[in-house]
Design a protein around this motif. Structure first.
Motif, PDB file in Angstrom:
ATOM      1  N   MET A   1      10.022  78.283  42.311  1.00 14.20           N
ATOM      2  CA  MET A   1      11.422  78.262  42.703  1.00 14.20           C
ATOM      3  C   MET A   1      12.042  76.975  42.164  1.00 14.20           C
ATOM      4  O   MET A   1      11.572  75.884  42.440  1.00 14.20           O
ATOM      5  CB  MET A   1      11.548  78.336  44.222  1.00 14.20           C
ATOM      6  CG  MET A   1      12.961  78.375  44.678  1.00 14.20           C
ATOM      7  SD  MET A   1      13.167  78.814  46.403  1.00 14.20           S
ATOM      8  CE  MET A   1      12.887  77.262  47.200  1.00 14.20           C
ATOM      9  N   SER A   2      13.093  77.133  41.452  1.00 10.24           N
ATOM     10  CA  SER A   2      13.763  75.975  40.859  1.00 10.24           C
ATOM     11  C   SER A   2      14.837  75.443  41.813  1.00 10.24           C
ATOM     12  O   SER A   2      15.274  76.153  42.719  1.00 10.24           O
ATOM     13  CB  SER A   2      14.379  76.363  39.524  1.00 10.24           C
ATOM     14  OG  SER A   2      15.454  77.230  39.726  1.00 10.24           O
ATOM     15  N   LEU A   8      21.152  79.853  46.620  1.00 10.46           N
ATOM     16  CA  LEU A   8      20.986  81.289  46.806  1.00 10.46           C
ATOM     17  C   LEU A   8      20.081  81.588  47.993  1.00 10.46           C
ATOM     18  O   LEU A   8      20.386  82.460  48.817  1.00 10.46           O
ATOM     19  CB  LEU A   8      20.430  81.924  45.528  1.00 10.46           C
ATOM     20  CG  LEU A   8      20.269  83.432  45.535  1.00 10.46           C
ATOM     21  CD1 LEU A   8      21.617  84.104  45.720  1.00 10.46           C
ATOM     22  CD2 LEU A   8      19.606  83.891  44.252  1.00 10.46           C
ATOM     23  N   VAL A   9      18.983  80.867  48.107  1.00  8.08           N
ATOM     24  CA  VAL A   9      18.062  81.059  49.239  1.00  8.08           C
ATOM     25  C   VAL A   9      18.758  80.687  50.548  1.00  8.08           C
ATOM     26  O   VAL A   9      18.633  81.406  51.554  1.00  8.08           O
ATOM     27  CB  VAL A   9      16.772  80.233  49.024  1.00  8.08           C
ATOM     28  CG1 VAL A   9      15.910  80.233  50.272  1.00  8.08           C
ATOM     29  CG2 VAL A   9      15.991  80.763  47.836  1.00  8.08           C
ATOM     30  N   ALA A  10      19.501  79.601  50.555  1.00  5.94           N
ATOM     31  CA  ALA A  10      20.238  79.192  51.755  1.00  5.94           C
ATOM     32  C   ALA A  10      21.268  80.247  52.148  1.00  5.94           C
ATOM     33  O   ALA A  10      21.403  80.584  53.332  1.00  5.94           O
ATOM     34  CB  ALA A  10      20.908  77.843  51.522  1.00  5.94           C
ATOM     35  N   ALA A  11      21.984  80.779  51.171  1.00  2.00           N
ATOM     36  CA  ALA A  11      22.980  81.818  51.467  1.00  2.00           C
ATOM     37  C   ALA A  11      22.316  83.080  52.012  1.00  2.00           C
ATOM     38  O   ALA A  11      22.821  83.696  52.956  1.00  2.00           O
ATOM     39  CB  ALA A  11      23.785  82.140  50.211  1.00  2.00           C
TER      40      ALA A  11
END
Length: 114
Positions: A1-2, A8-11
């Motif tokens: 994961m960059s 995006l992950v937080a959203a």
């Protein structure tokens, strides 16, 4: 994961939390507020996924129109419930069923007020 995947992950996590809260909320007014927040978070997610047209549609429908309709419906239902519980008897026994108000009150008295 960059590091560029972190927004995006937080959203996605925020959308999952907001969706869960909206399902667990029982009060329609609070649910409308949670749905508006969910709509905003989904619009943000769509922006992060490079879909601005979908994000705009989500803002209009999910964050504005749907919560507004829920609030107006809840208001209408509360007003009509307020009119029905004021004790006015207009002689319309269809709302009370076949037994009418006296029959229901008598039955509730026999059943222990349930």
């Amino acid at each position: 994961m960059s590091p560029s995947d972190l927004p995006l992950v937080a959203a996605l996590l925020l959308v999952a939390v907001a969706a869960t809260v909206s399902v667990l909320t029982r009060d329609p007014v609070r649910q409308a507020v949670v749905l508006a927040v969910l709509g905003l978070l989904l619009a943000l997610l769509f922006l992060l996924l490079h879909a601005p047209d979908v994000a705009l549609s989500q803002l209009a429908v999910g964050a504005a129109v749907t919560p507004l309709l829920i609030l107006l419906t809840a208001r209408s239902l509360r007003r009509s419930a307020g009119r029905d519980t004021r004790g006015h008897d207009d002689g319309d026994s269809r709302r009370e069923g076949h037994e009418g108000r006296e029959g229901r009150e008598g039955r509730e008295g026999r059943e222990g007020g349930a």
